[in-house]
Scaffold this active site. Sequence first.
Site, PDB file in Angstrom:
ATOM      1  N   HIS A  75       0.853  -1.193   0.000  1.00  0.00           N
ATOM      2  CA  HIS A  75       0.000   0.000   0.000  1.00  0.00           C
ATOM      3  C   HIS A  75       0.889   1.244   0.000  1.00  0.00           C
ATOM      4  CE1 HIS A  75      -3.714  -2.239   1.064  1.00  0.00           C
ATOM      5  NE2 HIS A  75      -2.884  -3.031   1.738  1.00  0.00           N
ATOM      6  N   ASN A  77       0.462   4.446   0.933  1.00  0.00           N
ATOM      7  CA  ASN A  77       0.551   5.250   2.157  1.00  0.00           C
ATOM      8  C   ASN A  77       1.025   4.456   3.370  1.00  0.00           C
ATOM      9  OD1 ASN A  77      -0.359   8.243   1.975  1.00  0.00           O
ATOM     10  ND2 ASN A  77      -1.668   7.134   0.543  1.00  0.00           N
ATOM     11  N   HIS A 150      -2.993   9.852   6.220  1.00  0.00           N
ATOM     12  CA  HIS A 150      -3.692  10.458   5.085  1.00  0.00           C
ATOM     13  C   HIS A 150      -3.820  11.972   5.242  1.00  0.00           C
ATOM     14  CE1 HIS A 150      -5.546   6.305   4.123  1.00  0.00           C
ATOM     15  NE2 HIS A 150      -4.494   6.542   3.375  1.00  0.00           N
ATOM     16  N   THR A 182      -3.040   1.752  -4.222  1.00  0.00           N
ATOM     17  CA  THR A 182      -3.411   2.941  -3.461  1.00  0.00           C
ATOM     18  C   THR A 182      -4.877   3.281  -3.700  1.00  0.00           C
ATOM     19  OG1 THR A 182      -2.721   5.170  -2.834  1.00  0.00           O
ATOM     20  CG2 THR A 182      -2.732   4.688  -5.201  1.00  0.00           C
ATOM     21  N   THR A 183      -5.478   3.906  -2.690  1.00  0.00           N
ATOM     22  CA  THR A 183      -6.891   4.285  -2.766  1.00  0.00           C
ATOM     23  C   THR A 183      -6.999   5.694  -3.337  1.00  0.00           C
ATOM     24  OG1 THR A 183      -7.043   3.144  -0.630  1.00  0.00           O
ATOM     25  CG2 THR A 183      -9.032   4.289  -1.405  1.00  0.00           C
ATOM     26  N   GLU A 311      -8.974 -11.222   7.048  1.00  0.00           N
ATOM     27  CA  GLU A 311      -8.056 -10.615   8.034  1.00  0.00           C
ATOM     28  C   GLU A 311      -8.638 -10.739   9.432  1.00  0.00           C
ATOM     29  OE1 GLU A 311      -7.060  -6.713   6.227  1.00  0.00           O
ATOM     30  OE2 GLU A 311      -5.154  -6.933   7.273  1.00  0.00           O
ATOM     31  N   ASP A 387       2.841  -3.039   4.317  1.00  0.00           N
ATOM     32  CA  ASP A 387       3.113  -1.631   4.627  1.00  0.00           C
ATOM     33  C   ASP A 387       4.526  -1.528   5.191  1.00  0.00           C
ATOM     34  OD1 ASP A 387       0.269  -0.545   4.274  1.00  0.00           O
ATOM     35  OD2 ASP A 387      -0.063  -2.130   5.734  1.00  0.00           O
TER      36      ASP A 387
HETATM   37  C1  LIG Z   1      -2.799  -4.120   7.868  1.00  0.00           C
HETATM   38  N1  LIG Z   1      -3.344  -4.628   6.699  1.00  0.00           N
HETATM   39  C2  LIG Z   1      -4.230  -3.928   5.922  1.00  0.00           C
HETATM   40  N2  LIG Z   1      -5.474  -4.409   5.767  1.00  0.00           N
HETATM   41  C3  LIG Z   1      -6.397  -3.746   5.045  1.00  0.00           C
HETATM   42  N3  LIG Z   1      -6.148  -2.576   4.448  1.00  0.00           N
HETATM   43  C4  LIG Z   1      -4.925  -2.055   4.574  1.00  0.00           C
HETATM   44  C5  LIG Z   1      -3.907  -2.700   5.308  1.00  0.00           C
HETATM   45  N4  LIG Z   1      -2.810  -1.947   5.250  1.00  0.00           N
HETATM   46  C6  LIG Z   1      -3.126  -0.864   4.500  1.00  0.00           C
HETATM   47  N5  LIG Z   1      -4.406  -0.928   4.111  1.00  0.00           N
HETATM   48  C7  LIG Z   1      -5.175   0.038   3.311  1.00  0.00           C
HETATM   49  O1  LIG Z   1      -4.284   0.872   2.616  1.00  0.00           O
HETATM   50  C8  LIG Z   1      -4.520   2.236   2.958  1.00  0.00           C
HETATM   51  C9  LIG Z   1      -3.225   2.996   2.969  1.00  0.00           C
HETATM   52  O2  LIG Z   1      -2.705   3.089   1.650  1.00  0.00           O
HETATM   53  P1  LIG Z   1      -3.336   4.037   0.533  1.00  0.00           P
HETATM   54  O3  LIG Z   1      -3.863   5.267   1.201  1.00  0.00           O
HETATM   55  O4  LIG Z   1      -4.451   3.249  -0.136  1.00  0.00           O
HETATM   56  O5  LIG Z   1      -2.195   4.326  -0.374  1.00  0.00           O
HETATM   57  C10 LIG Z   1      -5.186   2.169   4.320  1.00  0.00           C
HETATM   58  O6  LIG Z   1      -5.978   3.293   4.567  1.00  0.00           O
HETATM   59  C11 LIG Z   1      -6.002   0.910   4.222  1.00  0.00           C
HETATM   60  O7  LIG Z   1      -7.225   1.176   3.593  1.00  0.00           O
END
Ligand SMILES: CNc1ncnc2c1ncn2[C@@H]1O[C@H](COP(=O)(O)O)[C@@H](O)[C@H]1O
Length: 545
Positions: A75, A77, A150, A182-183, A311, A387
């Site tokens: 991801h 962020n 964010h 990414t969202t 999860e 992450d």
């Molecule tokens: C721990 N495991 C996880 N499970 C679920 N969603 C996760 C995550 N880790 C990250 N994100 C998702 O990725 C977003 C951050 O990156 P972006 O803003 O999209 O680039 C988080 O807000 C969450 O929605």
Amino acid sequence: MAPGELALGGNYRLLSKLEARGVALWLVVSEKRAAVVCCFTGIFKEVDVLFPLLCCKWRDMEWCVSMPKIELHAHLNGSIRDSTLLYAELSNLAVSFHSFSANTTESTFSWELARELGEKGSIVFSDVEHVILKSDRALNEVFKMFDLIHIITTDHKTVARITKEVIEDFAADNVVYLELRTTPKRNDSKAMSKRSYVEAVLEGIRSVNSVEVDLSGELKTDAFAHSHSVDGLRNGIGSKKIYVRLLLSIDRRETTEAAMETVELAVELKDFGVVGIDLCGNPNVGQWLTFLPALEFAKKQGLPITLHCGEVPNPVEIRAMLDFLPKRIGHACCLEDEDWKLLKRLEIPVEICLTSNIKTETIASADVHHFADLYKPNHPLILCTDDTGVFSTSLSAEYALASSAFGLGKREMFQLAQKAVDFIFASGRVNEDLKAIFASAHTRLNLWTRVPLEVGTRGTMGSLVKREIDYFRKVELELAETSSQERPSRWVGFRFSMSNWKRKKRRRRSNGICSVVEVVHGDRLNDIPGFGYLNLKVDSQRYDV
Ligand SMILES: CNc1ncnc2c1ncn2[C@@H]1O[C@H](COP(=O)(O)O)[C@@H](O)[C@H]1O
């Protein structure tokens, strides 16, 4: 009070101390953790230092870095550099405790952040304070952390900057193909739409200049206002190359309409590096049926889909997700037996994030992780980071952790990394290119298996010598037949045969095939997994060859 005691509550040994721009950093270690503790305006904060490193040998880690790797679950962020985030976080914290001068860049940044915190109202500082200060965050706390991240990162400039840095970091870790997810976010206060967010991400990818980036083989520069060919970026850049593709994520907090907007954007940007859709976010939030229409639309449009699945325990949703037949799923931590069997029958590849699962306490420890249950029967799986920033890890560290927790050797690690090529969402020549990259790395890392000959069975020393004798006989016979002048003496024939034999021996040795002194038999174990042989090289004097 020592910073280690204050922030970490344990018995830490101070390794070093650094002070820069009013921020004091201590590197501390204990038996279980290594951390950097920072002090800024009286607040202590700890940042874990590559947690998996504590579980593996430095040598293993170095080797894992040298191996090419494929990252399919990262991801954006969540992968921000500590240094980038820390500075922003610390500035943020400072605002809450101190007045600031509007003259400096730092305080302007802090002021912006503080204003946003107040305006948004969704985060109260006291709510997130303890989450920021700790290092191991439970799953729900991780999502609070993301809300904070964010706020800090969501403007076009920062999005482009963190994207660039994240790609540089993965490339430095020898990741050769990165599917970054990414969202797309709308942020009216920054005049940001989902589309302009993704454009900022693409801009960040294109701005990488320390490594050659392949974003998309089929850029249509006239069709996309902000795109330009990556070829220009290749000029004068070193030999390292990373293929980067994007997955657009749907956050579980989103509505059906917002999810649909993301999928439409992905369809539109298919030729510009976007290769699929992801469903992510806090698994305790949102309903599967909310996202289903958008996911079905994506499928119809030919976009591959990966889902965060299992999860947390949620059998109904997990079954619905598996029935949807996604191309891959992430995590798969809390599947009941029936779903586990279904997953295996359907052979859906699983993106495994060891450190993330352990740190969020979704899985108690590496040795009870479901990795082994998938790996042993050869179920498709891909090691990923999730992450890197939030969990202080890297893809190499994940491989090193898997190696130490499940006893994977170098060849097994390499095969695992190589197998990931089969599960990428990018199509076309990328697959072939990656296969070639792994083939050459296989040679560079000297991973060919030497197949030894065993005394007393097929391919024995006896049969080898017999073949040599047959060969000498044949040569002598040929010599005798072709020489009408003079019958060669036994001595001449023997000399010829010996030199020929030596040439043959050298040739075979250089090809890595067995020679007489390398023939081995089965008393002592050597280092080839699956074989237990004695190397006769050292004993060669005893043999009359
Ligand atoms: C721990 N495991 C996880 N499970 C679920 N969603 C996760 C995550 N880790 C990250 N994100 C998702 O990725 C977003 C951050 O990156 P972006 O803003 O999209 O680039 C988080 O807000 C969450 O929605």
